[in-house]
Design a protein around this motif. Structure first.
Motif, short mmCIF file in Angstrom:
data_model
loop_
_atom_site.label_atom_id
_atom_site.label_comp_id
_atom_site.label_asym_id
_atom_site.label_seq_id
_atom_site.Cartn_x
_atom_site.Cartn_y
_atom_site.Cartn_z
N GLY A 88 61.09 34.35 32.17
CA GLY A 88 62.22 33.51 32.51
C GLY A 88 62.04 32.81 33.83
O GLY A 88 61.11 33.12 34.59
N THR A 89 62.90 31.86 34.09
CA THR A 89 62.89 31.13 35.36
C THR A 89 64.32 30.99 35.87
O THR A 89 65.27 30.98 35.09
CB THR A 89 62.27 29.71 35.22
OG1 THR A 89 63.06 28.97 34.29
CG2 THR A 89 60.83 29.77 34.76
N HIS A 106 66.99 27.30 51.25
CA HIS A 106 65.72 27.60 50.59
C HIS A 106 65.92 27.29 49.11
O HIS A 106 66.70 27.94 48.42
CB HIS A 106 65.37 29.08 50.79
CG HIS A 106 64.13 29.49 50.07
ND1 HIS A 106 62.88 29.25 50.58
CD2 HIS A 106 63.96 30.12 48.87
CE1 HIS A 106 61.98 29.72 49.72
NE2 HIS A 106 62.61 30.24 48.69
N HIS A 107 65.21 26.25 48.63
CA HIS A 107 65.32 25.81 47.24
C HIS A 107 64.05 26.27 46.54
O HIS A 107 62.95 25.94 46.96
CB HIS A 107 65.45 24.29 47.21
CG HIS A 107 65.72 23.72 45.86
ND1 HIS A 107 65.94 22.37 45.68
CD2 HIS A 107 65.81 24.26 44.61
CE1 HIS A 107 66.15 22.12 44.41
NE2 HIS A 107 66.07 23.27 43.74
N GLU A 108 64.21 27.04 45.48
CA GLU A 108 63.05 27.65 44.82
C GLU A 108 63.26 27.71 43.31
O GLU A 108 64.37 27.83 42.82
CB GLU A 108 62.86 29.07 45.35
CG GLU A 108 61.68 29.81 44.78
CD GLU A 108 61.48 31.17 45.42
OE1 GLU A 108 61.42 32.17 44.67
OE2 GLU A 108 61.40 31.24 46.66
N ARG A 109 62.15 27.64 42.58
CA ARG A 109 62.12 27.92 41.15
C ARG A 109 61.28 29.18 41.00
O ARG A 109 60.08 29.16 41.26
CB ARG A 109 61.53 26.77 40.35
CG ARG A 109 61.62 26.98 38.84
CD ARG A 109 61.16 25.77 38.04
NE ARG A 109 62.03 24.63 38.28
CZ ARG A 109 61.64 23.51 38.94
NH1 ARG A 109 60.42 23.39 39.39
NH2 ARG A 109 62.49 22.52 39.12
N SER A 110 61.92 30.27 40.63
CA SER A 110 61.26 31.57 40.54
C SER A 110 60.93 31.90 39.09
O SER A 110 61.66 31.54 38.17
CB SER A 110 62.17 32.68 41.08
OG SER A 110 62.40 32.51 42.44
N ARG A 111 59.82 32.64 38.93
CA ARG A 111 59.40 33.09 37.60
C ARG A 111 59.55 34.62 37.52
O ARG A 111 59.24 35.33 38.48
CB ARG A 111 57.96 32.68 37.33
CG ARG A 111 57.84 31.19 37.06
CD ARG A 111 56.42 30.77 36.75
NE ARG A 111 55.51 30.85 37.88
CZ ARG A 111 55.52 30.04 38.93
NH1 ARG A 111 56.42 29.10 39.02
NH2 ARG A 111 54.64 30.18 39.89
N PHE A 112 60.00 35.07 36.37
CA PHE A 112 60.24 36.48 36.12
C PHE A 112 59.58 36.87 34.81
O PHE A 112 59.35 36.01 33.95
CB PHE A 112 61.74 36.75 36.01
CG PHE A 112 62.51 36.39 37.25
CD1 PHE A 112 62.81 37.34 38.20
CD2 PHE A 112 62.91 35.09 37.48
CE1 PHE A 112 63.49 37.01 39.36
CE2 PHE A 112 63.59 34.73 38.63
CZ PHE A 112 63.88 35.71 39.57
#
Length: 129
Positions: A88-89, A106-112
């Motif tokens: 997921g993201t 803090h702007h981020e696109r995280s991966r899970f």
């Protein structure tokens, strides 16, 4: 008390059960929100425990503890979240203040990914601008 993750839910019904180890995150977004709350409450152990072991070497324990303890987290906005059951993201903006400095974001696109029935943080891409 409202949860620090800005879900609008009480802390006791939102992130507290996850941080206390009584529940597991049901989605990447729930995990990301609980990790934000862990940063806001200086709970580095939770951040470490919810990071995929393949990516833990990229975390500096001392640097993260210092950043957590010297920051005041002021808000979280989830922009997008998705998952396919195994990966997921979550794209988000976290707001914080360090010392006398103005509020930063803090702007981020995280991966899970799902591992052994638990969602874990893998890595994130910082989004400029």
């Amino acid at each position: 008390m409202e949860c620090p993750c800005c879900s609008g839910k009480p802390y006791e019904q939102c992130c507290e059960p996850l941080l206390a180890g009584r529940a597991a995150a049901a989605s990447p977004e729930a995990l990301m929100r609980s990790r934000y709350t862990a940063f806001a409450t200086s709970n580095f152990d939770y951040v470490w425990d919810t990071t995929d072991p393949k990516y833990r070497d990229e975390f500096s324990h001392a640097a993260n503890c210092d950043w957590m303890s010297s920051s005041l987290f002021t808000g979280l906005q989830v922009l997008a979240a998705s998952d396919n059951g195994k990966e997921g993201t979550v794209e988000f903006i976290a707001r914080f203040r360090r010392g006398p400095n103005p509020e930063a974001r803090h702007h981020e696109r995280s991966r899970f990914r799902m591992r052994k029935g638990r969602w874990l943080f893998c890595e994130g891409d910082v989004i400029s601008g």
